[in-house]
Design a protein around this motif. Structure first.
Motif, PDB file in Angstrom:
ATOM      1  N   ALA A  75      58.886  42.049  40.161  1.00  0.00           N
ATOM      2  CA  ALA A  75      60.014  42.185  40.800  1.00  0.00           C
ATOM      3  C   ALA A  75      61.036  42.784  40.107  1.00  0.00           C
ATOM      4  O   ALA A  75      61.931  43.702  40.712  1.00  0.00           O
ATOM      5  CB  ALA A  75      60.554  40.762  41.427  1.00  0.00           C
ATOM      6  N   ALA A  76      61.180  42.228  38.683  1.00  0.00           N
ATOM      7  CA  ALA A  76      62.314  42.908  37.850  1.00  0.00           C
ATOM      8  C   ALA A  76      62.284  44.601  37.598  1.00  0.00           C
ATOM      9  O   ALA A  76      63.178  44.995  37.522  1.00  0.00           O
ATOM     10  CB  ALA A  76      62.492  42.081  36.516  1.00  0.00           C
ATOM     11  N   SER A  77      60.988  44.638  37.473  1.00  0.00           N
ATOM     12  CA  SER A  77      61.032  46.159  36.841  1.00  0.00           C
ATOM     13  C   SER A  77      60.181  46.917  38.233  1.00  0.00           C
ATOM     14  O   SER A  77      60.265  48.215  38.064  1.00  0.00           O
ATOM     15  CB  SER A  77      59.375  46.222  35.946  1.00  0.00           C
ATOM     16  N   GLY A  78      60.615  46.513  39.443  1.00  0.00           N
ATOM     17  CA  GLY A  78      60.595  47.201  40.536  1.00  0.00           C
ATOM     18  C   GLY A  78      59.280  48.067  40.696  1.00  0.00           C
ATOM     19  O   GLY A  78      58.932  49.262  41.002  1.00  0.00           O
ATOM     20  N   THR A  79      57.988  47.267  40.630  1.00  0.00           N
ATOM     21  CA  THR A  79      56.648  47.876  40.690  1.00  0.00           C
ATOM     22  C   THR A  79      55.809  46.833  41.565  1.00  0.00           C
ATOM     23  O   THR A  79      56.102  45.523  41.757  1.00  0.00           O
ATOM     24  CB  THR A  79      55.943  47.909  39.196  1.00  0.00           C
ATOM     25  N   LEU A  80      54.675  47.477  41.942  1.00  0.00           N
ATOM     26  CA  LEU A  80      53.377  46.512  42.551  1.00  0.00           C
ATOM     27  C   LEU A  80      52.267  46.612  41.636  1.00  0.00           C
ATOM     28  O   LEU A  80      51.891  47.588  41.001  1.00  0.00           O
ATOM     29  CB  LEU A  80      53.122  46.886  43.991  1.00  0.00           C
ATOM     30  N   MET A  81      51.498  45.505  41.700  1.00  0.00           N
ATOM     31  CA  MET A  81      50.406  45.455  41.083  1.00  0.00           C
ATOM     32  C   MET A  81      49.352  45.749  41.611  1.00  0.00           C
ATOM     33  O   MET A  81      49.220  45.136  42.872  1.00  0.00           O
ATOM     34  CB  MET A  81      50.026  44.221  40.058  1.00  0.00           C
ATOM     35  N   HIS A  82      48.142  46.691  41.430  1.00  0.00           N
ATOM     36  CA  HIS A  82      46.974  46.887  41.915  1.00  0.00           C
ATOM     37  C   HIS A  82      45.954  46.772  41.030  1.00  0.00           C
ATOM     38  O   HIS A  82      45.917  47.604  39.991  1.00  0.00           O
ATOM     39  CB  HIS A  82      46.815  48.113  42.718  1.00  0.00           C
ATOM     40  N   THR A  83      44.783  45.928  41.396  1.00  0.00           N
ATOM     41  CA  THR A  83      43.591  45.859  40.267  1.00  0.00           C
ATOM     42  C   THR A  83      42.379  46.553  41.118  1.00  0.00           C
ATOM     43  O   THR A  83      42.092  46.150  42.329  1.00  0.00           O
ATOM     44  CB  THR A  83      43.130  44.144  40.424  1.00  0.00           C
ATOM     45  N   LEU A  84      41.707  47.492  40.484  1.00  0.00           N
ATOM     46  CA  LEU A  84      40.774  48.142  41.113  1.00  0.00           C
ATOM     47  C   LEU A  84      39.429  48.298  40.212  1.00  0.00           C
ATOM     48  O   LEU A  84      39.452  48.027  39.083  1.00  0.00           O
ATOM     49  CB  LEU A  84      41.180  49.810  41.087  1.00  0.00           C
ATOM     50  N   ARG A  85      38.413  48.067  41.135  1.00  0.00           N
ATOM     51  CA  ARG A  85      37.057  48.333  40.431  1.00  0.00           C
ATOM     52  C   ARG A  85      36.589  49.706  40.580  1.00  0.00           C
ATOM     53  O   ARG A  85      36.531  50.119  41.690  1.00  0.00           O
ATOM     54  CB  ARG A  85      36.020  47.134  40.904  1.00  0.00           C
ATOM     55  N   ALA A  86      35.941  50.229  39.720  1.00  0.00           N
ATOM     56  CA  ALA A  86      35.687  51.624  39.637  1.00  0.00           C
ATOM     57  C   ALA A  86      34.053  51.523  40.269  1.00  0.00           C
ATOM     58  O   ALA A  86      33.326  51.250  39.462  1.00  0.00           O
ATOM     59  CB  ALA A  86      35.749  52.299  38.265  1.00  0.00           C
ATOM     60  N   VAL A  87      33.963  51.709  41.685  1.00  0.00           N
ATOM     61  CA  VAL A  87      32.627  51.418  42.177  1.00  0.00           C
ATOM     62  C   VAL A  87      32.161  52.691  43.051  1.00  0.00           C
ATOM     63  O   VAL A  87      31.006  53.056  43.144  1.00  0.00           O
ATOM     64  CB  VAL A  87      32.600  50.289  42.861  1.00  0.00           C
ATOM     65  N   ILE A 130      36.051  39.990  41.972  1.00  0.00           N
ATOM     66  CA  ILE A 130      37.445  40.852  42.144  1.00  0.00           C
ATOM     67  C   ILE A 130      38.248  40.216  43.480  1.00  0.00           C
ATOM     68  O   ILE A 130      39.453  40.626  43.546  1.00  0.00           O
ATOM     69  CB  ILE A 130      37.153  42.244  42.420  1.00  0.00           C
ATOM     70  N   GLY A 131      37.563  39.319  43.926  1.00  0.00           N
ATOM     71  CA  GLY A 131      38.165  38.454  45.096  1.00  0.00           C
ATOM     72  C   GLY A 131      39.440  37.843  44.332  1.00  0.00           C
ATOM     73  O   GLY A 131      40.403  37.332  45.185  1.00  0.00           O
ATOM     74  N   LEU A 132      39.675  37.608  43.164  1.00  0.00           N
ATOM     75  CA  LEU A 132      40.878  37.059  42.670  1.00  0.00           C
ATOM     76  C   LEU A 132      42.110  37.594  42.860  1.00  0.00           C
ATOM     77  O   LEU A 132      43.239  37.145  42.708  1.00  0.00           O
ATOM     78  CB  LEU A 132      40.575  36.607  41.085  1.00  0.00           C
ATOM     79  N   ALA A 133      41.868  39.079  42.747  1.00  0.00           N
ATOM     80  CA  ALA A 133      43.033  40.006  42.852  1.00  0.00           C
ATOM     81  C   ALA A 133      43.914  39.828  43.971  1.00  0.00           C
ATOM     82  O   ALA A 133      45.294  39.611  43.838  1.00  0.00           O
ATOM     83  CB  ALA A 133      42.695  41.453  42.891  1.00  0.00           C
ATOM     84  N   PRO A 134      43.694  39.550  45.365  1.00  0.00           N
ATOM     85  CA  PRO A 134      44.733  39.342  46.353  1.00  0.00           C
ATOM     86  C   PRO A 134      44.958  37.718  46.404  1.00  0.00           C
ATOM     87  O   PRO A 134      46.164  37.507  47.073  1.00  0.00           O
ATOM     88  CB  PRO A 134      43.649  39.286  47.828  1.00  0.00           C
ATOM     89  N   LEU A 135      44.139  36.809  45.524  1.00  0.00           N
ATOM     90  CA  LEU A 135      44.781  35.580  45.430  1.00  0.00           C
ATOM     91  C   LEU A 135      45.995  35.559  44.271  1.00  0.00           C
ATOM     92  O   LEU A 135      46.709  34.272  44.340  1.00  0.00           O
ATOM     93  CB  LEU A 135      43.589  34.451  45.181  1.00  0.00           C
ATOM     94  N   ARG A 136      45.835  36.315  43.234  1.00  0.00           N
ATOM     95  CA  ARG A 136      46.864  36.201  42.374  1.00  0.00           C
ATOM     96  C   ARG A 136      48.373  36.154  42.590  1.00  0.00           C
ATOM     97  O   ARG A 136      48.945  35.234  41.807  1.00  0.00           O
ATOM     98  CB  ARG A 136      46.612  37.403  41.286  1.00  0.00           C
ATOM     99  N   PRO A 137      48.859  36.766  43.619  1.00  0.00           N
ATOM    100  CA  PRO A 137      50.209  36.409  44.071  1.00  0.00           C
ATOM    101  C   PRO A 137      50.535  35.284  44.630  1.00  0.00           C
ATOM    102  O   PRO A 137      51.571  34.744  44.581  1.00  0.00           O
ATOM    103  CB  PRO A 137      50.187  37.538  45.477  1.00  0.00           C
ATOM    104  N   VAL A 138      49.252  34.551  45.263  1.00  0.00           N
ATOM    105  CA  VAL A 138      49.496  33.236  45.674  1.00  0.00           C
ATOM    106  C   VAL A 138      49.875  32.129  44.343  1.00  0.00           C
ATOM    107  O   VAL A 138      50.742  31.491  44.507  1.00  0.00           O
ATOM    108  CB  VAL A 138      48.299  32.463  46.269  1.00  0.00           C
TER     109      VAL A 138
END
Lengths: 287, 379
Positions: A75-87, A130-138
C-alpha cells in the motif's frame, strides 16, 4: 477514445483493454526461478482497490494474457504483488521480463474470500503449492488486524522444502501467537525437520473449533477434495467452507465462455465459491 | 400497419433501404447452400431454391419455375457472422522506444445495415446474444453498436425444415417481435407471387408508408395466416422443453456420454453454425518491426481441447465431456448464466454435423436412459 475505453473510464484496466503498468520489483520464490513474484505499478493513477482472492489479467507484449491472483499489496509503495509459475507460453515469456519492463493489467476480477464471514471465528487456510498466493493477502490482513479472527491456522502443503513459497513471510507469520502455521511436504530430504505427508493430515489434527470455524482452500483439485472431506469429518459445515477453483479465464468479464464450470462462469461467479453451492458438481469429472 | 407487396414492391423496398444508406444483407445461393451476404438487389435473392435437411444432410434443389424467393429454411450461416464476427481486432498495443505500452481499441462505427430474410429462430438467437454480450456487466460495445445499426426485415417461414424444432423451443415458427418489417411470402394457386408485410416498429411503418404500396386486405391477412399455420403443422422434429434443464443436470454422469464420445468428431461444426454460440479466444501477433502487437478476438469452440486448457492439462480431455459441456450449456446452464435457453431450435447443429448427431435424439436418449447412481464419494 473509443467505446471500450469509455466503458473503462474512471477505473483503469477494466473491460478488454489493458492499462499500462510496469514491473517495479521482481524476486524469485524458488531458486530455479520457476516461481517468481512481481510488484507491479500503474503508469498512471492509483492502484485499484482489490479484495483478497481476486485476480488480474496480466499481459506480456505480443505474447498474451494470463489470469494471476493478487498475492498482496504494498500500500505504501503503490504496487500490487503477483506470484507467477512459469508453466505455459505466456508465463515463460514473463519469466524473462525484468524490473522496469512494461506490462498490461486488467482487473481486478472475480469473487473474494469472505473475510466478514470469518470475523471473530477460527480461520483455517489450506494451501497447496502456488495456491498459497491468493491466500497471502488474507494472512497480511490477519497480521495487520490481530483482532479480526480468533485464531488463524495456515496449513501449507508443498512438493518439497525447495518449493516452499514466501519463506520469509511464513517465518514472520509463525512468530505471531494468534497465527499458527504448519508446513508439510510430500518429500522431505535429510535436512527437513518438519511434517511429511498430505496437508489433509494437518487439517485432521489442527486445534481449531469446528463448530465456529471457517475454511478457505486453494490448491490442486484433489487436494481440495480431500481437505473438504477432512473438514467435514471434523464437523465444519459446508456453508463455512470456501474453495478457490482454477479454470481457463480469458476475458475476465463473463463473455468469452472459457471458464465455465457447470452453471458458473468462474471469472464472474468465482474463483471463490462456497462449498454448499458447488457440492453437486465438485466431484464430477471433466466438468 | 399491414400492406401487400408485389415483385416491384419488394424490389422497391430494397432500393429504398439502399437509398437510405443501408448496406442490405440477405440470403443468396453460393457453393450449394443458402448463405447470407451483401445483396446487390432483388435478383440476388434465391428465387426457386428449396433446401432439404436431415441429420448430417443439406441439399439445395432448384425449382426454376417457382417464383418464391424465401422457400428455403435456415442455411449454415447465422447473422452472428455480421454481428459477432469470426475475427475482430480487440486491442492494438504500441510499444514506444522508451518501453511504454499504449493500448487502443478501434472505435466501433458500423454502417447502417438492413437484414432481409431473418427467421423467427434467428431473431430469438439475436436476443440470446444480446443477453450474453450486451447484457454483461462490461458489455461488448462493438456488438451493441452493430446491433443498434440494424434494420430487420423478417421473413415468416413458409415451410418447416427437416431439422427445425422452433415451436418446442418457443421461438417460432412465426416471428412476433424483434423486427422492423415481417414478410410472409404468398404463392397464389394461379402462380402469382406476393408478400404480406407487417410493421413491427415505427421505423418499419415509416418505410412502408413511404413505399406507397397497397394496404393489406382481410383476404391477404387470411392468406398469411394460412402460411403460418401450415408451417407450424409441418414441424416434425420434437424436443419438449419441459424439464430440460433439470434433465441435463441430473445426467452429468451417465453412460450415454460414452456413446457420444464414440460418435462425435469434436470438429466444432455445431458451434460454428449455432446462431447463439458466442465463445471467443484471443490470438496475439506482433508486427514484423516489433513495435506493434495486435490482440484479435476469434470464434472458439468448446469442442477444441484447448478450450478448457489449464497448466495441468485440459479439464475436458475426453470428447464425451466436451459434448456434455456443449449440450448442457445450451439447454441447462445457459438458464443460470443468462436467464434463457441457449437453444432456439433452428436445427443447424443437426444438419451440419458430419456424422448426423441430432441434439433432439440425444436428449431423448438421455431421458430414456435409466437413472444412474452417482458414483460414491472419495473415501
Amino acid at each position: 477514445m473509443d467505446s471500450l475505453e469509455q466503458a473503462a473510464a474512471g477505473r483503469p484496466g477494466e473491460g478488454l483493454v489493458p492499462a499500462p503498468w510496469r514491473i517495479a520489483a521482481r524476486r524469485e520464490e524458488i531458486a530455479d526461478g520457476s516461481v517468481f513474484t512481481w510488484s507491479v505499478r500503474p503508469e498512471a493513477g492509483e492502484v485499484p482497490i482489490y479484495r483478497p482472492g481476486q485476480f488480474n489479467m496480466l499481459y506480456a507484449f505480443g505474447v498474451g494474457e494470463v489470469p494471476i491472483s493478487i498475492s498482496g499489496d504494498g500500500a505504501a509503495s503503490g504496487t500490487l504483488m503477483h506470484t507467477l509459475r512459469a508453466v505455459g507460453r505466456v508465463t515463460r515469456a514473463m519469466q524473462n521480463l525484468k524490473e522496469g519492463d512494461a506490462i498490461g493489467v486488467r482487473g481486478p476480477f472475480g469473487t473474494a474470500w469472505p473475510l466478514e464471514t470469518a470475523r471473530g471465528r477460527d480461520l483455517i487456510l489450506v494451501a497447496g503449492g502456488i495456491g498459497l498466493a491468493p491466500l497471502r493477502p488474507v494472512m497480511c490482513h490477519a497480521m495487520r488486524n490481530p483482532e479480526a479472527f480468533r485464531r488463524v491456522f495456515l496449513l501449507i502443503g508443498c512438493r518439497d522444502p525447495q518449493s516452499e513459497l514466501f519463506r520469509d513471510d511464513v517465518i514472520a507469520w509463525s512468530r505471531r501467537p494468534h497465527l499458527q502455521v504448519e508446513v508439510t511436504v510430500d518429500r522431505g530430504g535429510p535436512a527437513w525437520r518438519g511434517h511429511v505427508g498430505v496437508v489433509t493430515k494437518r487439517v485432521q489434527r489442527a486445534d481449531f473449533d469446528p463448530s465456529d470455524a471457517v475454511a478457505f482452500l486453494c490448491g490442486p483439485e484433489p487436494m481440495m477434495r480431500f481437505a473438504v472431506l477432512a473438514l467435514q469429518q471434523r464437523g465444519v459445515s459446508d456453508d463455512r467452507i470456501f474453495v478457490s477453483m482454477e479454470r481457463n479465464m480469458q476475458c475476465g468479464i463473463g463473455t468469452c465462455g472459457h471458464c465455465q464450470w457447470g452453471r458458473y462462469l468462474m471469472c464472474r461467479d468465482g474463483p471463490v465459491l462456497r462449498y454448499d453451492e458447488i457440492a453437486d458438481i465438485f466431484d464430477v469429472r471433466e466438468l | 400497419m399491414e400492406a401487400m407487396l408485389d415483385i416491384d414492391g419488394l424490389a422497391g423496398l430494397i432500393d429504398a433501404l439502399k437509398r437510405d444508406g443501408y448496406d442490405v444483407l440477405g440470403p443468396t445461393v453460393r457453393g450449394g447452400a443458402i448463405v447470407y451476404d451483401h445483396l446487390s438487389g432483388i435478383d440476388a435473392l434465391p428465387q426457386g431454391w428449396r433446401d432439404e435437411q436431415a441429420p448430417g444432410h443439406y441439399r439445395l434443389h432448384p425449382q426454376p419455375d417457382d417464383p418464391r424467393r424465401f422457400d428455403h429454411t435456415v442455411g449454415p450461416h447465422g447473422w452472428k457472422r455480421f454481428l459477432h464476427p469470426a475475427s475482430e481486432s480487440q486491442v492494438r498495443v504500441t510499444r514506444s522506444a522508451d518501453g511504454v505500452l499504449r493500448f487502443e481499441s478501434a472505435p466501433a462505427t458500423p454502417a447502417p445495415t438492413a437484414l432481409i430474410g431473418a427467421r423467427a429462430c434467428e431473431l430469438a438467437a439475436m436476443a440470446v446474444q444480446d443477453r450474453v454480450l450486451a447484457g454483461a456487466a462490461q458489455p461488448d460495445r462493438a456488438f451493441e453498436a452493430r446491433r443498434a445499426a440494424l434494420f430487420i426485415i423478417a421473413v415468416q417461414c413458409g415451410r418447416a425444415g427437416g431439422t427445425c424444432f422452433c415451436a418446442d423451443m418457443g421461438t417460432g415458427p412465426r416471428a412476433e417481435t424483434g423486427y422492423d418489417l415481417a414478410l410472409t411470402e404468398i404463392l397464389e394457386p394461379g402462380g402469382a407471387i406476393g408478400w404480406h408485410v407487417e410493421s413491427g416498429s415505427p421505423r418499419g411503418a415509416a418505410v412502408l408508408s413511404r413505399l406507397g404500396v397497397a394496404a393489406a386486405q382481410p383476404v391477404d391477412r387470411a392468406a398469411a395466416e394460412r402460411v403460418w399455420a401450415g408451417t407450424r403443422a409441418q414441424l416434425a422434429v420434437r424436443m419438449p422443453a419441459a424439464g430440460l434443464r433439470e434433465l441435463l443436470y441430473r445426467k452429468l454422469e451417465d453412460p450415454h456420454w460414452d456413446s457420444l464420445a464414440s460418435r462425435c468428431l469434436a470438429c466444432g461444426n455445431c458451434t460454428a453454425v449455432c446462431p447463439t454460440c458466442y465463445c471467443t479466444r484471443v490470438v496475439d501477433a506482433v508486427a514484423l518491426d516489433g513495435w506493434i502487437a495486435e490482440r484479435t478476438q476469434e470464434w472458439e469452440s468448446c469442442f477444441n481441447p484447448e478450450f478448457s486448457h489449464l497448466p495441468g492439462g485440459s479439464v475436458r480431455g475426453g470428447i464425451g465431456a466436451r459434448y456434455r459441456q456443449w449440450i448442457t450449456h445450451k439447454l441447462a446452464s445457459w438458464h443460470d448464466q443468462f436467464g434463457s435457453s441457449g437453444c432456439v431450435g433452428c436445427g443447424r447443429c443437426i444438419s451440419w454435423c458430419p456424422v448426423g448427431i441430432d441434439i433432439t435424439a440425444e436428449v431423448a436418449a438421455l431421458r430414456a436412459s435409466t437413472p444412474q447412481d452417482v458414483p460414491e464419494r472419495l473415501e
